[in-house]
Motif scaffolding. Structure first.
Motif, mmCIF file in Angstrom:
data_model
loop_
_atom_site.group_PDB
_atom_site.id
_atom_site.type_symbol
_atom_site.label_atom_id
_atom_site.label_comp_id
_atom_site.label_asym_id
_atom_site.label_seq_id
_atom_site.Cartn_x
_atom_site.Cartn_y
_atom_site.Cartn_z
ATOM 1 N N LEU A 1 6.268 -3.082 -4.775
ATOM 2 C CA LEU A 1 4.815 -3.239 -4.743
ATOM 3 C C LEU A 1 4.431 -4.643 -5.207
ATOM 4 C CD1 LEU A 1 1.840 -2.323 -4.660
ATOM 5 C CD2 LEU A 1 2.216 -1.268 -6.890
ATOM 6 N N PHE B 1 2.433 1.590 -3.391
ATOM 7 C CA PHE B 1 1.416 1.944 -4.383
ATOM 8 C C PHE B 1 1.133 3.437 -4.328
ATOM 9 C CE2 PHE B 1 -2.999 2.829 -5.474
ATOM 10 C CZ PHE B 1 -3.054 2.331 -6.770
ATOM 11 N N VAL B 2 0.920 3.948 -3.124
ATOM 12 C CA VAL B 2 0.642 5.385 -2.970
ATOM 13 C C VAL B 2 1.824 6.210 -3.469
ATOM 14 C CG1 VAL B 2 0.273 7.220 -1.266
ATOM 15 C CG2 VAL B 2 -1.013 5.087 -1.099
ATOM 16 N N SER B 3 3.045 5.783 -3.113
ATOM 17 C CA SER B 3 4.221 6.540 -3.515
ATOM 18 C C SER B 3 4.474 6.461 -5.023
ATOM 19 C CB SER B 3 5.451 6.044 -2.767
ATOM 20 O OG SER B 3 6.590 6.753 -3.182
ATOM 21 N N TYR C 1 2.158 5.655 -7.525
ATOM 22 C CA TYR C 1 1.069 6.036 -8.420
ATOM 23 C C TYR C 1 0.337 7.321 -8.030
ATOM 24 C CZ TYR C 1 1.443 1.501 -10.692
ATOM 25 O OH TYR C 1 1.891 0.415 -11.384
ATOM 26 N N ILE C 2 0.380 7.723 -6.761
ATOM 27 C CA ILE C 2 -0.437 8.860 -6.336
ATOM 28 C C ILE C 2 0.430 10.039 -5.905
ATOM 29 C CG2 ILE C 2 -2.229 9.620 -4.729
ATOM 30 C CD1 ILE C 2 -3.193 6.672 -4.655
ATOM 31 N N ILE C 3 1.121 9.911 -4.771
ATOM 32 C CA ILE C 3 1.947 10.996 -4.235
ATOM 33 C C ILE C 3 3.364 10.470 -4.027
ATOM 34 C CG2 ILE C 3 2.271 12.593 -2.303
ATOM 35 C CD1 ILE C 3 -0.721 12.166 -1.678
ATOM 36 N N ALA D 1 0.832 -1.209 0.000
ATOM 37 C CA ALA D 1 0.000 0.000 0.000
ATOM 38 C C ALA D 1 0.863 1.254 0.000
ATOM 39 C CB ALA D 1 -0.941 -0.005 1.201
ATOM 40 N N ILE D 2 1.900 1.269 0.811
ATOM 41 C CA ILE D 2 2.794 2.433 0.876
ATOM 42 C C ILE D 2 3.459 2.676 -0.473
ATOM 43 C CG2 ILE D 2 4.988 3.247 1.842
ATOM 44 C CD1 ILE D 2 4.045 1.969 4.519
ATOM 45 N N GLN E 1 10.029 1.029 -7.036
ATOM 46 C CA GLN E 1 8.810 1.023 -6.221
ATOM 47 C C GLN E 1 7.784 0.050 -6.803
ATOM 48 O OE1 GLN E 1 7.281 4.907 -5.102
ATOM 49 N NE2 GLN E 1 9.326 5.780 -5.379
#
Length: 164
Positions: free
Chosen positions: A134, A114-116, A118-120, A111-112, A130
């Protein structure tokens, strides 16, 4: 009747496990080919080669798990029995605890990243690295999660592993 219900439950478990593993395998293959194409376009560095080899091993590992699941459709197979049950069929509590910890760590890691990725972007690692982490988190999390589901699904049939 009991044998047919347990057999259907086993088939549903194997199908779901195979589908989720195949989804993770497709994502890992996507990462592998994306890294390979990117490396061919820009030239491969040593880090890129290590990432490609690592992704290939992750791809082969998940592929072997899928192969084992597919094989279990033809012949009765004990899927993950020794992680959650002792040889006499009783629950293996340390195994269940280790699986729960592994699920929490690997899915949190996935999850960490993925967020780093694809999102922020808040991790100072290459995005392709990353993606790989993931993918590894998803591989570990999926397989450990199905080991835990295996325990709760088949704990009442712990003495009859030949049908699983």
């Amino acid at each position: 009747m009991y044998y047919q219900v347990s057999r259907k439950k086993s088939l549903i478990f194997k199908i779901l496990y195979c589908v989720f593993s195949a989804l993770v395998e497709v994502y890992t293959a996507y990462i592998f080919f994306e890294n390979l194409i990117n490396g061919c376009r820009k030239g491969l560095s040593f880090d890129d080669i290590i990432l490609l080899i690592s992704t290939l091993f992750a791809l082969l590992f998940e592929g072997s798990i899928i192969g084992f699941i597919v094989r279990s459709f033809k012949l009765p197979t004990i899927l993950m029995k020794n992680l959650v049950f002792k040889n006499d069929g009783t629950p293996y509590i340390p195994g269940i605890v280790m699986i729960c910890i592994g699920i929490a760590i690997s899915l949190a890691m996935a999850a960490i990243f993925f967020v780093s990725a694809y999102i922020i972007p808040f991790i100072t690692m290459s995005v392709r690295g990353q993606y790989f982490i993931l993918s590894v988190g998803l591989i570990l999390g999926t397989n450990l999660l199905f080991a835990l589901i295996f325990f709760f699904t088949f704990r009442h049939e712990s003495g009859s592993f030949s049908i699983i």
